[in-house]
Enzyme design. Structure first.
Site, PDB file in Angstrom:
ATOM      1  CE1 TYR A   1       1.531   6.596   3.881  1.00 49.22           C
ATOM      2  CE2 TYR A   1       1.070   8.945   3.788  1.00 49.22           C
ATOM      3  CZ  TYR A   1       1.684   7.868   4.394  1.00 49.22           C
ATOM      4  OH  TYR A   1       2.464   8.056   5.516  1.00 49.22           O
TER       5      TYR A   1
ATOM      6  CD  GLU B   1      -0.580  -6.378  11.982  1.00 52.45           C
ATOM      7  OE1 GLU B   1      -1.474  -6.172  12.844  1.00 52.45           O
ATOM      8  OE2 GLU B   1       0.258  -5.515  11.656  1.00 52.45           O
TER       9      GLU B   1
ATOM     10  NE  ARG C   1      -0.954  -3.994   4.617  1.00 52.52           N
ATOM     11  CZ  ARG C   1      -1.190  -3.010   5.487  1.00 52.52           C
ATOM     12  NH1 ARG C   1      -2.398  -2.849   6.009  1.00 52.52           N
ATOM     13  NH2 ARG C   1      -0.211  -2.194   5.837  1.00 52.52           N
TER      14      ARG C   1
ATOM     15  CG  ASP D   1      -5.350   5.856   0.611  1.00 51.05           C
ATOM     16  OD1 ASP D   1      -6.406   6.110  -0.005  1.00 51.05           O
ATOM     17  OD2 ASP D   1      -5.242   5.952   1.843  1.00 51.05           O
TER      18      ASP D   1
ATOM     19  NE  ARG E   1      -0.996   6.077   6.975  1.00 42.05           N
ATOM     20  CZ  ARG E   1      -0.166   6.934   7.552  1.00 42.05           C
ATOM     21  NH1 ARG E   1       0.996   6.503   8.009  1.00 42.05           N
ATOM     22  NH2 ARG E   1      -0.500   8.193   7.694  1.00 42.05           N
TER      23      ARG E   1
ATOM     24  N   PRO F   1       0.859  -1.181   0.000  1.00 37.86           N
ATOM     25  CG  PRO F   1      -0.295  -1.373   1.983  1.00 37.86           C
ATOM     26  CD  PRO F   1       0.960  -1.800   1.319  1.00 37.86           C
TER      27      PRO F   1
ATOM     28  CG  ASP G   1       5.621   3.144   1.120  1.00 39.06           C
ATOM     29  OD1 ASP G   1       5.552   3.258   2.359  1.00 39.06           O
ATOM     30  OD2 ASP G   1       5.065   3.946   0.342  1.00 39.06           O
ATOM     31  CG  ASP G   2       7.195   2.734   6.376  1.00 38.94           C
ATOM     32  OD1 ASP G   2       6.809   1.579   6.095  1.00 38.94           O
ATOM     33  OD2 ASP G   2       6.683   3.410   7.278  1.00 38.94           O
TER      34      ASP G   2
ATOM     35  CB  THR H   1      13.181   1.541   8.925  1.00 38.93           C
ATOM     36  OG1 THR H   1      12.804   0.847   7.728  1.00 38.93           O
ATOM     37  CG2 THR H   1      14.462   0.939   9.465  1.00 38.93           C
ATOM     38  NE  ARG H   2       7.038   5.430  12.776  1.00 41.91           N
ATOM     39  CZ  ARG H   2       5.733   5.550  12.516  1.00 41.91           C
ATOM     40  NH1 ARG H   2       5.001   4.471  12.321  1.00 41.91           N
ATOM     41  NH2 ARG H   2       5.158   6.729  12.466  1.00 41.91           N
TER      42      ARG H   2
END
Lengths: 330, 330
Positions: free
Chosen positions: B81, B276, B158, B110, B153, B79, B190-191, B304-305
């Site tokens: 955004y 989950e 998903r 999104d 989120r 996902p 994606d992070d 990671t963020r």
């Protein structure tokens, strides 16, 4: 009569045999050699092999994964220090570098000696690398809680990378010395994000090449402003009159130039925002800068920053003796 | 006499011509066809092509970059955004995925329609991908300033990825249907940061495979705890009694299992920390989980963020009409 009969028999026999020969010979005329059946399978093989070759070549080309060594080498100097996200950062950075042909990674740890984590990581990375370490003196180090801009970070480590390059440059001979002549040096912090195109932009650098950097200095991007092919000023949100108001990620220097300018190094005591300038002002003036990335109109590198993970629950569990197994490397 | 002479001349002429024919015919015997000269160059070509092929194959093998297709396919649902760091995040993530053989990236934006940024990015990525979009309804969306844990989120995105997989699965026939039988599905935000080894761990998943996730939930890592080869509980800092106290990055599901369990989907209204579980409880019990990564003793993925970049100077400059060029993609 018997004689004539015999001669006639001989003649007929001979006539028959030689006629067959003649017919066969005539059949051969005009087609030097009947290799067609033969050729067909070989031609098929050749065209099949050619097809396979082409597919592989395209695969390699499109995946840009060739470890070409016929292009100038890129030395990437990366200062790094122990922290929770270190292995994660190095992991994704290595995935980028693995796609870049002829890249040599100079990893300089801010540590009194090489750590096991970085040593093991590099050995398994699949990259060509040099592993160095240089501890930042305590009085120059950021303390827990200091804002990140208070003191420049990584100056000693970048200088150590430069020292190694100059030592190697002085020792190089023949072909290797010639290869170093066309190499380029880039300072890549371990938290930024690099496109693959960036490395092809910097690969051919005569002195100092420059380009925009995204998400830096409170801006969408900072960049050199180019007019008539020359850098004439800088788009930046803060003190545009610094000698080189650029982020570390925004330039590369030819190795030849670094080797012939031994005084060029980073000043660990430089004022905030002047670390890049402290190095570059030994090398060039704004007029010398070589604008890359479509005359500095493309963002190919981003000054990303990774959040420091919170360890509140870990700390609480550790007090109860239920913390995460310290033997598991993170 | 004239007649005999003529006959003799005819005979001699015929004898000469047919002898030549015979000799030629005899020369052809024993060597069906003189293709040697012909063959030599073709054989040379073939052996040269074979050599080139072998070199390329070795190159690809040693660089570990082969897009092997003789291994189960990995469908990765991501996902995403729009935000300042989006392109940077997708860039480094794509560099990781480019190293993973037989990976199919399902990118779900999104957004009310596909954005140009993601469309262009995917087209240039070199990856096999499917580009979808699914707008999160307003009432389910995090608002500016909301803490990130308030609402789950990516649930809708998903689910859209799952819908696409099931639609494709229903339409597949023959070889393709057989390939889907052994494929695996992973949800990769994606992070996060992914090691390459992670993908080889998940590749052979019978139902649901699991492993540790680093830097998540206020912990150095969370992980399933394995005893006698079975998951018996979870190491986590918070509500260990949730059905599946695991992060999204900590499991993969066989596609076959997803196709045969159409009710398995994410509940966008799930309580914090239960997203989950809302999906997994349709599929397995703890007893069914397949522990990977050396029985869940290795951290191969990190939660990671990336910091949200501050745009203070950008905003100030924009008020003066001096902001960064909006036509430059960041």
């Amino acid at each position: 009569m018997r004689m004539r009969l015999k001669l006639k028999t001989v003649f007929v026999l001979y006539f028959t045999v030689s006629l067959l020969g003649l017919i066969y010979a005539l059949m051969q005329l005009g087609q030097r050699c009947d290799c067609r059946g033969h050729d067909m399978s070989k031609d098929q093989q050749i065209s099949q092999l050619r097809g396979e070759l082409q597919k592989l070549q395209e695969h390699i080309k499109t995946s840009e994964l060739a470890k070409k060594t016929d292009v100038p080498r890129i030395y990437v100097i990366t200062p790094t220090y122990a922290r929770l996200v270190q292995k994660a950062e190095l992991t994704r950075l290595s995935h980028t570098f693995l796609h870049v042909p002829h890249l040599h990674w100079i990893m300089v740890e801010d540590a009194p000696q090489p750590t096991l984590l970085v040593t093991d990581f590099l050995a398994a990375s699949g990259l060509t690398y040099t592993h160095l370490h240089q501890l930042t003196p305590k009085d120059r180090k950021l303390q827990e809680g200091d804002p990140s801009w208070l003191k420049p970070r990584g100056a000693e480590q970048r200088n150590e990378g430069l020292r190694w390059l100059r030592e190697m440059g002085a020792a190089a001979e023949g072909k290797e010395a010639a290869a170093l002549e066309e190499a380029v040096v880039y300072f890549a912090d371990d938290d930024n994000t690099y496109s693959l195109q960036l490395f092809e932009e910097m690969r051919y650098t005569y002195r100092v090449s420059v380009w925009p950097v995204g998400l830096v200095g409170g801006m969408k991007f900072e960049r050199p402003v180019v007019e008539d092919g020359k850098v004439v000023r800088f788009h930046t949100g803060w003190r545009p009159n610094r000698p080189f108001p650029m982020d570390m990620a925004g330039f590369a220097v030819s190795l030849r130039f670094i080797l012939t300018t031994p005084q060029a190094r980073f000043d660990g005591d430089a004022q905030m925002g002047f670390l890049e300038s402290s190095f570059l002002q030994h090398l060039v003036t704004m007029d010398d800068l070589e604008p890359k990335a479509d005359l500095c109109t493309k963002v190919l590198v981003w000054h990303t920053r990774t959040e420091k993970p919170k360890m509140k629950r870990e700390d609480a569990l550790q007090k109860q003796g239920l913390g995460s197994d310290p033997d598991v490397e993170v």
